[in-house]
Every structure is written in structure tokens, then in C-alpha cells.
Write a protein that holds these residues in place. Structure first.
Motif, PDB file in Angstrom:
ATOM      1  N   VAL A 304       0.841  -1.204   0.000  1.00 29.77           N
ATOM      2  CA  VAL A 304       0.000   0.000   0.000  1.00 29.77           C
ATOM      3  C   VAL A 304       0.873   1.249   0.000  1.00 29.77           C
ATOM      4  CG1 VAL A 304      -1.727   1.304   1.297  1.00 29.77           C
ATOM      5  CG2 VAL A 304      -1.901  -1.190   1.150  1.00 29.77           C
ATOM      6  N   LEU A 305       1.931   1.247   0.824  1.00 25.37           N
ATOM      7  CA  LEU A 305       2.802   2.411   0.912  1.00 25.37           C
ATOM      8  C   LEU A 305       3.575   2.633  -0.392  1.00 25.37           C
ATOM      9  CD1 LEU A 305       4.163   2.019   4.574  1.00 25.37           C
ATOM     10  CD2 LEU A 305       2.370   3.555   3.741  1.00 25.37           C
ATOM     11  N   LYS A 306       3.964   1.542  -1.039  1.00 22.31           N
ATOM     12  CA  LYS A 306       4.639   1.690  -2.332  1.00 22.31           C
ATOM     13  C   LYS A 306       3.722   2.321  -3.371  1.00 22.31           C
ATOM     14  CE  LYS A 306       7.889  -2.168  -1.764  1.00 22.31           C
ATOM     15  NZ  LYS A 306       8.213  -3.563  -2.166  1.00 22.31           N
ATOM     16  N   MET A 307       2.426   2.034  -3.283  1.00 25.85           N
ATOM     17  CA  MET A 307       1.458   2.611  -4.218  1.00 25.85           C
ATOM     18  C   MET A 307       1.401   4.127  -4.113  1.00 25.85           C
ATOM     19  SD  MET A 307      -1.611  -0.226  -3.847  1.00 25.85           S
ATOM     20  CE  MET A 307      -2.821   0.736  -4.745  1.00 25.85           C
ATOM     21  N   ILE A 308       1.689   4.670  -2.900  1.00 27.90           N
ATOM     22  CA  ILE A 308       1.661   6.141  -2.728  1.00 27.90           C
ATOM     23  C   ILE A 308       3.066   6.714  -2.663  1.00 27.90           C
ATOM     24  CG2 ILE A 308      -0.624   6.221  -1.673  1.00 27.90           C
ATOM     25  CD1 ILE A 308       0.709   6.326   1.065  1.00 27.90           C
ATOM     26  N   GLY A 309       4.029   5.968  -3.187  1.00 29.45           N
ATOM     27  CA  GLY A 309       5.372   6.521  -3.368  1.00 29.45           C
ATOM     28  C   GLY A 309       6.312   6.371  -2.200  1.00 29.45           C
ATOM     29  N   VAL A 359     -13.984   4.998   2.474  1.00 30.33           N
ATOM     30  CA  VAL A 359     -14.365   5.778   1.286  1.00 30.33           C
ATOM     31  C   VAL A 359     -13.357   6.894   1.059  1.00 30.33           C
ATOM     32  CG1 VAL A 359     -16.084   7.364   0.355  1.00 30.33           C
ATOM     33  CG2 VAL A 359     -16.822   5.216   1.394  1.00 30.33           C
ATOM     34  N   ALA A 360     -12.949   7.564   2.147  1.00 33.58           N
ATOM     35  CA  ALA A 360     -11.957   8.639   2.025  1.00 33.58           C
ATOM     36  C   ALA A 360     -10.625   8.096   1.510  1.00 33.58           C
ATOM     37  CB  ALA A 360     -11.767   9.325   3.385  1.00 33.58           C
ATOM     38  N   MET A 361     -10.193   6.933   2.012  1.00 32.32           N
ATOM     39  CA  MET A 361      -8.949   6.321   1.532  1.00 32.32           C
ATOM     40  C   MET A 361      -9.048   5.948   0.056  1.00 32.32           C
ATOM     41  SD  MET A 361      -7.082   3.795   4.258  1.00 32.32           S
ATOM     42  CE  MET A 361      -8.530   2.922   4.807  1.00 32.32           C
ATOM     43  N   THR A 362     -10.183   5.423  -0.338  1.00 25.89           N
ATOM     44  CA  THR A 362     -10.383   5.028  -1.736  1.00 25.89           C
ATOM     45  C   THR A 362     -10.246   6.234  -2.659  1.00 25.89           C
ATOM     46  OG1 THR A 362     -11.925   3.295  -1.011  1.00 25.89           O
ATOM     47  CG2 THR A 362     -11.956   3.892  -3.349  1.00 25.89           C
ATOM     48  N   ILE A 363     -10.896   7.320  -2.302  1.00 25.86           N
ATOM     49  CA  ILE A 363     -10.851   8.541  -3.123  1.00 25.86           C
ATOM     50  C   ILE A 363      -9.436   9.104  -3.180  1.00 25.86           C
ATOM     51  CG2 ILE A 363     -11.653  10.928  -3.285  1.00 25.86           C
ATOM     52  CD1 ILE A 363     -14.288   9.960  -1.970  1.00 25.86           C
ATOM     53  N   ALA A 364      -8.756   9.167  -2.031  1.00 29.22           N
ATOM     54  CA  ALA A 364      -7.404   9.728  -1.986  1.00 29.22           C
ATOM     55  C   ALA A 364      -6.425   8.872  -2.780  1.00 29.22           C
ATOM     56  CB  ALA A 364      -6.948   9.856  -0.535  1.00 29.22           C
ATOM     57  N   LEU A 365      -6.527   7.548  -2.645  1.00 33.84           N
ATOM     58  CA  LEU A 365      -5.631   6.653  -3.378  1.00 33.84           C
ATOM     59  C   LEU A 365      -5.867   6.761  -4.885  1.00 33.84           C
ATOM     60  CD1 LEU A 365      -3.420   4.514  -3.146  1.00 33.84           C
ATOM     61  CD2 LEU A 365      -5.213   2.780  -2.908  1.00 33.84           C
ATOM     62  N   TYR A 437      -4.101 -14.400   0.437  1.00 35.45           N
ATOM     63  CA  TYR A 437      -3.760 -14.949  -0.867  1.00 35.45           C
ATOM     64  C   TYR A 437      -4.239 -14.058  -2.005  1.00 35.45           C
ATOM     65  CZ  TYR A 437      -2.900 -18.359  -4.537  1.00 35.45           C
ATOM     66  OH  TYR A 437      -2.425 -18.991  -5.657  1.00 35.45           O
ATOM     67  N   VAL A 438      -5.443 -13.505  -1.851  1.00 35.51           N
ATOM     68  CA  VAL A 438      -6.055 -12.728  -2.939  1.00 35.51           C
ATOM     69  C   VAL A 438      -5.622 -11.269  -2.929  1.00 35.51           C
ATOM     70  CG1 VAL A 438      -8.258 -11.909  -3.878  1.00 35.51           C
ATOM     71  CG2 VAL A 438      -8.040 -14.272  -3.081  1.00 35.51           C
ATOM     72  N   ASN A 439      -5.467 -10.678  -1.743  1.00 36.86           N
ATOM     73  CA  ASN A 439      -5.186  -9.236  -1.675  1.00 36.86           C
ATOM     74  C   ASN A 439      -3.962  -8.791  -2.485  1.00 36.86           C
ATOM     75  OD1 ASN A 439      -7.429  -8.621  -0.192  1.00 36.86           O
ATOM     76  ND2 ASN A 439      -6.367  -8.448   1.766  1.00 36.86           N
ATOM     77  N   PRO A 440      -2.806  -9.475  -2.346  1.00 35.52           N
ATOM     78  CA  PRO A 440      -1.652  -9.012  -3.130  1.00 35.52           C
ATOM     79  C   PRO A 440      -1.868  -9.130  -4.636  1.00 35.52           C
ATOM     80  CG  PRO A 440      -1.171 -11.129  -2.098  1.00 35.52           C
ATOM     81  CD  PRO A 440      -2.454 -10.632  -1.498  1.00 35.52           C
ATOM     82  N   VAL A 441      -2.615 -10.169  -5.043  1.00 36.53           N
ATOM     83  CA  VAL A 441      -2.905 -10.345  -6.469  1.00 36.53           C
ATOM     84  C   VAL A 441      -3.833  -9.243  -6.953  1.00 36.53           C
ATOM     85  CG1 VAL A 441      -3.884 -11.895  -8.201  1.00 36.53           C
ATOM     86  CG2 VAL A 441      -2.605 -12.847  -6.266  1.00 36.53           C
ATOM     87  N   ALA A 442      -4.882  -8.962  -6.171  1.00 37.70           N
ATOM     88  CA  ALA A 442      -5.863  -7.936  -6.548  1.00 37.70           C
ATOM     89  C   ALA A 442      -5.235  -6.545  -6.556  1.00 37.70           C
ATOM     90  CB  ALA A 442      -7.049  -7.976  -5.596  1.00 37.70           C
ATOM     91  N   LEU A 443      -4.384  -6.263  -5.565  1.00 38.19           N
ATOM     92  CA  LEU A 443      -3.722  -4.943  -5.522  1.00 38.19           C
ATOM     93  C   LEU A 443      -2.824  -4.751  -6.746  1.00 38.19           C
ATOM     94  CD1 LEU A 443      -2.788  -4.649  -1.731  1.00 38.19           C
ATOM     95  CD2 LEU A 443      -4.419  -3.220  -2.978  1.00 38.19           C
ATOM     96  N   ASP A 444      -2.124  -5.814  -7.148  1.00 41.81           N
ATOM     97  CA  ASP A 444      -1.280  -5.733  -8.348  1.00 41.81           C
ATOM     98  C   ASP A 444      -2.116  -5.512  -9.601  1.00 41.81           C
ATOM     99  OD1 ASP A 444       1.117  -5.986  -7.070  1.00 41.81           O
ATOM    100  OD2 ASP A 444       1.329  -8.148  -7.420  1.00 41.81           O
ATOM    101  N   ALA A 445      -3.298  -6.139  -9.629  1.00 41.09           N
ATOM    102  CA  ALA A 445      -4.115  -6.135 -10.850  1.00 41.09           C
ATOM    103  C   ALA A 445      -4.947  -4.876 -11.013  1.00 41.09           C
ATOM    104  CB  ALA A 445      -5.019  -7.370 -10.869  1.00 41.09           C
ATOM    105  N   ILE A 446      -5.654  -4.457  -9.962  1.00 40.19           N
ATOM    106  CA  ILE A 446      -6.598  -3.332 -10.128  1.00 40.19           C
ATOM    107  C   ILE A 446      -6.339  -2.167  -9.176  1.00 40.19           C
ATOM    108  CG2 ILE A 446      -8.427  -4.746 -11.115  1.00 40.19           C
ATOM    109  CD1 ILE A 446      -9.746  -4.880  -8.388  1.00 40.19           C
ATOM    110  N   ALA A 447      -5.287  -2.266  -8.385  1.00 37.33           N
ATOM    111  CA  ALA A 447      -4.850  -1.150  -7.521  1.00 37.33           C
ATOM    112  C   ALA A 447      -5.998  -0.571  -6.690  1.00 37.33           C
ATOM    113  CB  ALA A 447      -4.177  -0.090  -8.389  1.00 37.33           C
ATOM    114  N   TRP A 448      -6.248   0.738  -6.794  1.00 36.66           N
ATOM    115  CA  TRP A 448      -7.206   1.422  -5.914  1.00 36.66           C
ATOM    116  C   TRP A 448      -8.640   0.927  -6.109  1.00 36.66           C
ATOM    117  CZ3 TRP A 448     -11.368   4.133  -7.775  1.00 36.66           C
ATOM    118  CH2 TRP A 448     -11.338   4.503  -9.123  1.00 36.66           C
TER     119      TRP A 448
END
Length: 526
Positions: A304-309, A359-365, A437-448
Motif C-alpha cells: 500500500v505504501l509503495k502505491m503512494i510513493g 471511502v476517504a482512503m479510496t478517493i485519496a488513493l 492470498y487474494v489481496n496481493p494479487v488484486a492490488l497488483d491487478a486493479i490497484a485502488w
């Protein structure tokens, strides 16, 4: 009920001060030996975040990502799932303390394999063994706490139990941050793995200073020993204390009636409206505890932190440490107000607040990543993600941190308590396995966009809590059955229900505190 009294058997009793009661003080000061099981679990959550931030660990396992990283993380949950068929029988046949010991011994074997591990397969198998042992210990420990403490203190101690997850998480974050400075050596990740054995070693030595559950002893016919423990812990050893005698009679008669007239098979959870209601709560609270969006942060914070730099390992570990410290304060702090606010109100407040934060995290990300695609770094959006990440966990801790185990334990009658907790933990482990198992795959695939899934799930969560979660505030443990089963509940003692009266065939009458009459069943009538 006044602030200086608590209720038992329809009467009000003066509150006690635990540090002024010799037996209670002794037991409460050693109760940590049962409660640190939760810290062991929390240490693992923080450990996995820490390992992912360490270059030495990533080098050792060839920089795992996606499904490989998922199986490394979820292997502990798989081990806990495998333990499900065994757990309730260990707790009910061997006892609560012996169950903790069995779990700790197994965990030590798992820790050894994880620490030695130089291949992914060895690391995974080690974590599976660790999870198997934890699955046994993490059920027996809260049963011992819930069934041993004074009725006045049940809410505080049973909710603090699961909140200690964050104590383990904080320690794990500190250890990972410290050993990361060892350098490129493999010991920078092996040392944190080895230290996971410390809580289990402590429990093996000190769990014997904690008395066995008097309710378990009563279920095994050891009545004198059970009453002595109740007297020692609740009344400074006075076997003739009025509270002890009323409490003992209510517990003993209820368990005896359950054994005689009620079943304890797995099918019992679907046999009556009250048990079906309990099952809905057990299943949903297990999934809600992990599917409220916290699973992404708990085990994959570095991603998650890598996604925001934020890619620097020390910065990631520092944020992990601060988040753990905030969680310790917020999770343990709310435990002292459970009986003040009530369970239902805390669950609803928690769910609504989590939805707002997520919801706030989703919008900000989304703003950060969309801006990044355009070549712009939106620091304000990144800071917003971090800020609401902290607020989200405070919101989560209001309801699900401490109440997960305590609420699940107290809504169950004794005969179903071990199996009911097994159902709840099964749902926790199943949701953890999915998340890890799914979260890292989903984050890589569709991010926010993956965050939207949890936004929608939190809406569903709010509805279920509002519809099915009942209030158990300030109700003694045996008497909660009336909330689910009404007059069909199996409850002995001074508040014996109509069903119990009909089953016994003989009902005595006793004067209540306010001069009225209450139905009671005497020992010889059972």
C-alpha cells in the motif's frame, strides 16, 4: 443498575476492587499467561509486514510477489483451518489450560522451521504448523479468561484479550525495525522469526499459575475444586459467601441441565431459532473482523505504501511501528468502556466510522494514482491515505478488536461455547486465507479499484450488525441465554426459566431482593 453495583441472579451486588481482594489480585496478575496468546498472533501480522520490507528476506526468497507472496502470508491461516476439527475437543476434553499448553508446544516446532527456512516450502510448512498450534491455543485462552474472571470484570478482561493482538504487533514492529539495521545478513529476518517463540515459552511455564476454568471443572464433576476456585478468585476464599453460592448454583445447575436435556453436536447450531441467531452472529463477526478492509493494511502495508510513493524500508517500518502504537492505545482503551456504551452501540459506531474512513482512503488513493499516471506526484492525496489509514484502525478498534472474542464467547451457552468459538475462528481463518492470498494479487491487478469492494462490503456489514447483533451489556454469563432463547432457555438458579421449571417438574419459591417471588430449582430437585 447503579454504578456501584452489578447484577447477578436478578439481584444487585456491590462492586469489588480487584487489587483489594487477595485471591482476585493474585489471579489477575498472572492472567497474562493466558492472554498473551493473542499477542503471539499480532506479532505474526506485524512480522509479515516487517519481513516484506526487509531486503535480506526478499533476497532469501527471490523477491516474492503476487500469488507467491500470498501463499507465504496465508500459510499460517491454512494451519489454523486444519486445526478446526481438533480444537473444541482439546478444549472440552483436556481443559482450557492443557489446551494452551498443547498449542504452545506445536507452535514452537513451527517457529523452529520458519527460522531455519531457506526455501519457500520450508517457510510455508513452518507457518502452517505455527498456525495449527495457534488455532488450538487461541481458542482455549479466551475460554479460560471468560469463564474464570469475576462477573463484574468479564467485559473488560475478555475484550482486552483480543486487543493484546496489537501489543504483539507493536513488539513485532519494533523488532523488525531494529533488526533491519543488521544489514544484508539473513539474521536480520531470522531473529524476528525466532523471537516468535518467546510468548509460547512463557506460557508453558506460567500458565500453571492460572486456575482452571471452574465451569470446565463443574462439567467434569469436580464440584468441590470448582467452588474453591470461585471462592478464591471472587470472594477471598470464603466458601460461605452468598455471591459464591448463588453463582455456583446458577453455573452448576445450568451445566447439569444442558448436559441432561440439550445436545452439543454441531447440528445444534441449526436446531433452534436462538442457535441459528447465534450462528449468524458467529459467522458474520468472523468474516467482518477481517473483511472490513483491515486485511490489506495488516499484512500488506508495504504494498500500500509503495502505491503512494513510499518505498524506503525504514520509512515503511517506522509507519508500521507508529500504526501499531496507535492501535495499542485505541484498542485497549475502549475495553474499559464496553459495559458503559454496550456492545451493539460499539459495533454500529465502528462499522459506520470504518465506512467513512475507507471511502476517504479510496478517493485519496485514486487521486494519487491517477495523478501519477499524468506524471504528477500528489503529496496531499498520499498524506490523506496515511491519515485515514490511522483513523480507520481507530474506528475498527472501537468494535472488532476486543469484542470479536468476548462477544462470541458470551453469547454461547457452556455446552456450545468451545464449538461456537471454533465456528467463529474458522470464519476468521477462512477470511484471512482469502485476504492473504487474494489481496496481493488484486492490488497488483486493479490497484485502488480493489478498495471499492470493501466499501460495498462495509455497507452490507452495517445492515447485518443492525439487524442481528443483540445487546449483552451488564448481563451475567449464564443469563445471556435469555436474550436468544427467551423462556425456552436452559437456565438454572434463582432465575430458572419456564422451560427449566417444566423439565424439573418441581419448582420452589424464594423471595427476591424486592420482596417478590422468583422461581428457583433446588439441587435435590434436579
Amino acid at each position: 443498575m447503579g454504578k456501584d453495583t452489578f447484577t447477578l441472579a436478578g439481584r444487585e451486588w456491590p462492586r469489588v476492587t480487584w487489587w483489594k481482594m487477595k485471591g482476585m489480585r493474585s489471579v489477575y496478575l498472572t492472567l497474562w499467561a493466558a492472554m498473551i496468546t493473542s499477542a503471539t498472533n499480532g506479532y505474526d501480522g506485524s512480522l509479515m509486514n516487517g519481513l516484506q520490507s526487509m531486503d535480506s528476506w526478499n533476497e532469501s526468497y527471490n523477491y516474492p510477489t503476487g500469488s507467491t507472496l500470498g501463499i507465504l502470508a496465508c500459510s499460517m491461516s491454512i494451519g489454523s483451518l486444519i486445526s478446526i476439527p481438533v480444537v473444541p475437543y482439546v478444549a472440552d476434553l483436556l481443559g482450557r489450560r492443557a489446551g494452551v499448553v498443547v498449542g504452545c508446544v506445536i507452535m514452537l516446532f513451527g517457529v523452529a522451521m520458519v527460522s531455519i527456512g531457506y526455501k519457500i516450502a520450508l517457510f510455508v510448512v513452518g507457518r502452517m504448523i505455527l498456525g495449527f498450534g495457534l488455532g488450538i491455543a487461541q481458542e482455549c485462552s479466551p475460554l479460560l479468561v471468560t469463564e474464570l474472571v469475576h462477573p463484574q470484570h468479564r467485559a473488560i478482561y475478555s475484550s482486552i484479550y483480543n486487543s493484546l493482538w496489537y501489543i504483539g504487533s507493536l513488539i513485532g514492529a519494533c523488532v523488525a525495525l531494529g533488526t533491519n539495521h543488521i544489514g544484508g545478513s539473513a539474521w536480520s529476518w531470522r531473529v524476528p522469526c525466532l523471537l516468535q517463540a518467546v510468548p509460547s515459552l512463557c506460557q508453558l511455564v506460567f500458565i500453571w499459575t492460572v486456575p482452571e476454568s471452574p465451569r470446565w471443572l463443574i462439567s467434569k464433576g469436580q464440584l468441590e475444586k470448582a467452588k474453591k476456585i470461585l471462592a478464591d478468585v471472587h470472594a477471598q476464599g470464603d466458601l460461605d459467601d452468598e455471591l459464591i453460592n448463588i453463582e455456583f448454583d446458577e453455573i452448576q445447575q445450568t451445566i447439569q441441565l444442558e448436559n441432561e436435556y440439550e445436545g452439543n453436536s454441531w447440528l445444534e447450531f441449526f436446531a433452534t431459532p436462538g442457535n441459528r441467531h447465534r450462528t449468524i452472529i458467529l459467522v458474520t463477526i468472523g468474516f467482518f473482523s477481517q473483511w472490513s478492509g483491515n486485511g490489506i493494511i495488516s499484512y500488506f502495508l508495504p504494498q500500500v505504501l509503495k502505491m503512494i510513493g513510499i518505498g524506503d524500508s525504514n520509512t515503511q517500518l517506522t509507519i508500521n511501528l507508529i500504526l501499531s502504537a496507535v492501535n495499542v492505545v485505541s484498542a485497549t482503551g475502549i475495553c474499559f468502556f464496553v459495559d458503559y456504551f454496550g456492545r451493539r452501540k460499539l459495533f454500529l459506531t465502528s462499522s459506520f466510522s470504518m465506512l467513512a474512513c475507507y471511502v476517504a482512503m479510496t478517493i485519496a488513493l485514486a487521486r494519487f494514482l491517477i495523478a501519477k499516471e499524468g506524471g504528477v506526484k500528489d503529496n496531499s492525496a498520499a498524506n490523506t491515505v496515511i491519515a485515514f489509514m490511522f483513523l480507520f484502525y481507530i474506528a475498527y478498534n472501537i468494535g472488532y478488536s476486543g469484542l470479536l472474542v468476548s462477544y462470541s464467547s458470551e453469547i454461547l451457552p457452556y455446552r456450545l461455547r468451545a464449538k461456537g468459538l471454533t465456528i467463529m475462528f474458522f470464519c476468521v481463518d477462512l477470511s484471512l486465507w482469502f485476504n492473504q492470498y487474494v489481496n496481493p494479487v488484486a492490488l497488483d491487478a486493479i490497484a485502488w479499484k480493489y478498495y471499492i469492494v470493501y466499501d460495498l462490503f462495509l455497507v452490507f456489514e452495517i445492515f447485518i450488525v443492525w439487524k442481528f447483533y443483540v445487546e449483552t451489556k451488564e448481563i451475567p454469563l449464564e443469563e445471556i441465554v435469555r436474550k436468544f432463547d427467551g423462556e425456552r432457555a436452559v437456565l438454572g438458579g434463582a432465575l430458572a426459566t419456564e422451560k427449566v421449571q417444566a423439565l424439573s417438574g418441581t419448582v420452589g419459591r424464594s423471595a427476591s431482593a424486592d420482596g417478590g417471588e422468583k422461581a428457583t430449582i433446588t439441587q435435590h430437585e434436579l
